[in-house]
Design an enzyme around this catalytic site. Structure first.
Site, PDB file in Angstrom:
ATOM      1  N   THR A 193     133.525  32.375 -15.139  1.00 21.45           N
ATOM      2  CA  THR A 193     133.514  31.093 -15.899  1.00 21.45           C
ATOM      3  C   THR A 193     134.045  31.275 -17.240  1.00 21.45           C
ATOM      4  O   THR A 193     134.401  32.463 -17.795  1.00 21.45           O
ATOM      5  CB  THR A 193     131.808  30.915 -16.150  1.00 21.45           C
ATOM      6  OG1 THR A 193     131.402  31.870 -16.675  1.00 21.45           O
ATOM      7  CG2 THR A 193     131.233  30.499 -14.922  1.00 21.45           C
ATOM      8  N   HIS A 244     121.521  35.246 -10.910  1.00 20.08           N
ATOM      9  CA  HIS A 244     122.849  34.856 -11.260  1.00 20.08           C
ATOM     10  C   HIS A 244     123.846  35.893 -11.493  1.00 20.08           C
ATOM     11  O   HIS A 244     125.195  35.681 -11.473  1.00 20.08           O
ATOM     12  CB  HIS A 244     122.597  34.332 -12.822  1.00 20.08           C
ATOM     13  CG  HIS A 244     123.498  33.369 -13.128  1.00 20.08           C
ATOM     14  ND1 HIS A 244     124.854  33.120 -12.705  1.00 20.08           N
ATOM     15  CD2 HIS A 244     123.394  32.229 -14.006  1.00 20.08           C
ATOM     16  CE1 HIS A 244     125.420  32.127 -13.031  1.00 20.08           C
ATOM     17  NE2 HIS A 244     124.498  31.244 -13.931  1.00 20.08           N
ATOM     18  N   TYR A 292     127.273  24.720 -25.076  1.00 18.11           N
ATOM     19  CA  TYR A 292     127.932  25.392 -24.054  1.00 18.11           C
ATOM     20  C   TYR A 292     128.102  24.579 -22.838  1.00 18.11           C
ATOM     21  O   TYR A 292     127.009  24.018 -22.364  1.00 18.11           O
ATOM     22  CB  TYR A 292     127.009  26.461 -23.754  1.00 18.11           C
ATOM     23  CG  TYR A 292     127.465  27.479 -22.726  1.00 18.11           C
ATOM     24  CD1 TYR A 292     127.962  28.769 -23.446  1.00 18.11           C
ATOM     25  CD2 TYR A 292     127.338  27.466 -21.547  1.00 18.11           C
ATOM     26  CE1 TYR A 292     128.420  29.770 -22.384  1.00 18.11           C
ATOM     27  CE2 TYR A 292     127.900  28.326 -20.586  1.00 18.11           C
ATOM     28  CZ  TYR A 292     128.310  29.673 -20.963  1.00 18.11           C
ATOM     29  OH  TYR A 292     128.913  30.541 -20.007  1.00 18.11           O
TER      30      TYR A 292
END
EC number: 2.3.1.21
Length: 772
Positions: free
Chosen positions: A602, A473, A589
């Site tokens: 993000t 990630h 979230y």
């Protein structure tokens, strides 16, 4: 071994008569072709750098300016207003190319024209940046575009009409703005008021007020200074402190997975599917290197930042004791492959030529047919990448710093990407709902030692030809790998194809050297650490409950009849499902992108709002009129859409507070408010999977060419992770994760609540549903 002999360009032996050289023509040919290919790439990068550097200008526009200047001089019109003569006076006199007056005049005109051209580029670029800083179009109702926005859109189209390359807009994208502290504090308090009791909220309000008045002004000054100096005030700290400094295992906690097409299959031959897919991936990498991929554009005119694509290939996360680093190479000519406990190095090129799919199929089949057993400690070696980062860093330094271990590890870490050949078969069977969950579990963690979790991504091929990805990630977010995956699946389905027997088209080249088996020398002390990492990873994997399902009653087509966005519809349904599941609300979230800004990644959308909780409570009470419930739902949906817009335009809450916290740590300033905010758990973490970024799939023509999206592990030990994809007009996919060790959560139970919540909201609007 044959490949070892072919890797030697020349050999020599010392004899009484002298030194005897033996040259290998084949090896020298490959070296020559590789050099030619390397120089071609360099020249392409130089050319692209020039074209990107002058965008929205072009060499043609420069020529137009030069010809205009020359033409005006022949008409005795001085459009330079004396500047050409001024430049001419400063040119050196005497011998050389400046000898004649005509040459000096032409050269001065060329210098003037170039200056005008570059000034025009800077002007247009700054104008485009100013235009892209306008985000009012996001806040306008669908079908009610203002005249100002229409004029704005026309101007953006005019300035970006030149055919852009992948990175053409990078310098024209605006910087991410730093929100004001009062605005962020106000939005934060609004986002938690309905989640806290009166006493607790008053305490938090007091902390926030104290922070805003005493501590925040100093921290904000440093943050504003960084926003002026750095390209993006968030992204580098987010990458380092959220990802690279994490010491917990990447598997489940950070890495996520992506599924294959689930309603169609192209072939059952494992090696053949890999042959097409790997070939398509390297074709994509070639387009990436040459910047031939079109930038992703919102509304078809607003460019998204493309910088995350730079590290898609040839990238590995290297473990460290305190922090990891991302190592990216400009090129890699091989992939690393794992099968039955063995590691292989498979070359992707023969000289400068990319191997055809049929050649790659043959090479993968050779690995599948290889009967050799794993070396001691080799089978579970990759468990080191699945365990704790500190342990992996220590053992890497102690046992993989020299000799054959270093050479083998380099072959993996310097590979374009990692390929795992599994012995199991997984595929979604609509008649067996559990099949999708088992498929997801296999992609998320596998056996805990058959994925190299440090690579930018691992391509996983099951025995029946079904594929998937496990993605690290830190280097990028999910839409980036989704862009690659759409291209690869589209190329595989519509361009490359298969024979009637399921093999790749064409004929293989049998003289290709087989893949190289990597050699290891792993001592018992290292094997003990491998086993320890495996036990840590296995305990983590065994604790994950994953429930994946396809929702068939309706998709985005019928949701739109509720006059709301599909994302808002699903998010409100998740709130209803969570309340029914736990009897309370929680911080939620939702990942939103900030890629309209340079190097944006993000932002968090706090989906549990005061409006959504009011709607949920009214639904659960069951005493309200349908018209009142509809009104409450529309208010909740409007609030959610506005929160998404604020996040996308740089006015979010959490990234600003995160960066203020980082600055406070640098300055040694203690802030009870920031410490409490950043320690709050996200018990419901959600994300929507992006799709149709590349127009290779026509959903009307190929309605079954749908992937099921992907998923991730739960963020909180007593929470849920929910990933969803609104796959088309008539279906959605959900991936729900939780932990077995939590007595409060159950992924399948929550999935059933999601299903029912969607149906209940649809019934509220009397939306007709298809048969499920």
């Amino acid at each position: 071994m044959a490949e070892a002999h072919q890797a030697v360009a020349f050999q020599f032996t010392v004899t009484p008569e002298g030194v005897d050289f033996r040259l290998s023509r084949e090896a020298l040919k490959h070296i020559y072709l590789s050099g030619i290919n390397s120089w071609k790439k360099r020249l392409i990068r130089i050319k692209n750098g020039i074209l990107r550097g002058v965008y929205p200008g072009s060499p043609t526009s420069w020529l137009v300016v030069v010809m205009t200047t020359l033409g005006s001089s022949y008409c005795n019109v001085d459009i330079s207003m004396g500047l050409v003569c001024f430049i001419q006076r400063w040119l050196p006199e005497g011998c050389g190319p400046y000898r004649t007056p005509q040459t000096r005049t032409l050269l001065s005109m060329a210098v003037f024209s170039t200056g005008v051209w570059m000034a025009g580029i800077l002007f247009f670029r700054q104008t485009l940046k100013l235009l892209l800083s306008y985000h009012g179009w996001l806040f306008e109702m669908h079908g009610q575009t203002s005249r100002f926005t229409k004029v704005w859109a026309m101007c953006v189209r005019l300035l970006s009409s030149q055919r852009p390359m992948l990175y053409s807009f990078q310098t024209s994208l605006p910087r991410l703005p730093v929100p004001s502290v009062p605005a962020t504090i106000h939005r934060y308090l609004e986002s938690v008021q309905h989640l806290l009791g009166d006493e607790e909220y008053n305490r938090m309000e007091t902390l926030a007020k104290e922070f805003q008045e005493k501590t925040a002004p100093r921290l904000q000054k440093y943050l504003v200074l960084k926003s002026w100096w750095a390209t993006n005030y968030v992204s580098d700290w987010w990458e380092e402190y959220v990802y690279l400094r994490g010491r917990t295992p990447l598997m489940v906690n950070s890495n996520y997975y992506v599924m294959d097409l689930v309603l169609v299959k192209n072939t059952d031959v494992q090696a053949a599917r890999l042959g097409n897919i790997v070939h398509a991936m390297i074709m994509y990498r070639r387009k990436l290197d040459r910047e031939e991929i079109k930038p992703v554009m919102a509304l078809g005119i607003v460019p998204m930042c493309s910088y995350q694509m730079e590290r898609m290939f040839n990238t590995t996360r290297i473990p460290g004791k305190d922090t990891d680093v991302l190592r990216h190479l400009t090129d890699s000519r091989h992939v690393a492959v794992y099968h039955k406990g063995r590691f292989f190095k498979l070359w992707l090129y023969e000289g400068s030529r990319l191997l055809e799919p049929r050649d790659l199929e043959m090479q993968f089949q050779r690995i599948l047919d290889d009967p050799s057993p794993p070396q001691p400690g080799e089978e579970r070696l990759a468990a080191l990448t699945a365990g704790g980062r500190v342990e992996w860093a220590r053992v890497r330094q102690a046992f993989f710093g020299s000799g054959k271990n270093k050479a083998a590890l380099d072959a993996i870490e310097r590979a374009a990407f990692f390929v795992a050949l599994d012995e199991e078969s997984h595929r979604y069977d609509p008649e067996d709902e559990a099949s999708l969950s088992l498929y997801g579990k296999a992609l998320l963690h596998g056996s805990c030692y058959n994925r190299w979790f440090d690579k930018s991504f691992t391509l996983i091929a099951f025995k029946n030809g079904q594929l998937g990805l496990n993605t690290e990630h830190a280097w990028a977010d999910a839409p980036i790998i989704g862009h690659l995956w759409e291209f690869v699946l589209g190329t595989d389905s519509f361009d490359l194809g298969y024979s009637e027997t399921g093999h790749c088209l064409g004929k293989p080249n049998p003289v290709l050297a087989p893949p190289q088996r990597l050699q290891w020398d792993i001592p018992e002390q290292c094997q003990a650490v491998i086993e320890s990492s495996y036990q840590v990873a296995k305990a983590l994997a065994d604790d994950v409950e994953l429930y994946c399902f396809q929702f068939l009653p309706f998709g985005k087509g019928l949701i739109k009849k509720c006059r709301t966005s599909p994302d808002a519809f699903v998010q409100i349904a998740l709130q209803l499902a969570y309340f029914r599941d736990r009897g309370k609300f929680c911080l939620t979230y939702e990942a939103s992108m900030t890629r309209m800004f340079r190097e944006g990644r993000t932002e968090t959308v706090r989906s549990c709002t005061c409006e959504s909780t009011a709607f949920v409570q009214a639904m659960v009470q069951g005493r309200h009129l349908k018209a009142d419930l509809q009104d409450l739902f529309r208010k909740a949906a409007e609030k959610h859409q506005n929160a998404c817009r604020l996040a996308m335009t740089g006015a979010g809450i959490d990234r600003h507070l995160f960066c203020l916290y980082v600055v406070s740590k640098f300055l040694g300033v203690s802030s009870p408010f920031l410490a409490e905010v950043l320690s709050e758990p996200w018990r419901l973490s959600t994300s929507q999977t992006a799709q149709f970024q590349i127009r290779m799939f026509d959903p009307n023509k190929y309605p079954n060419h749908l992937g099921a999206g992907g998923g991730f592990g739960p963020v909180a030990n007593d929470g849920y992770g929910v990933s969803y994809m609104i796959a088309g007009e008539n279906t959605m996919f959900f991936h729900v994760s939780s932990k077995f060790s939590s007595s409060e959560t159950n992924a399948q139970r929550f999935g059933n609540h999601i299903r029912q919540a969607l149906l209940d909201i649809a019934d509220l609007f009397q939306v007709p549903k298809a048969d499920s």
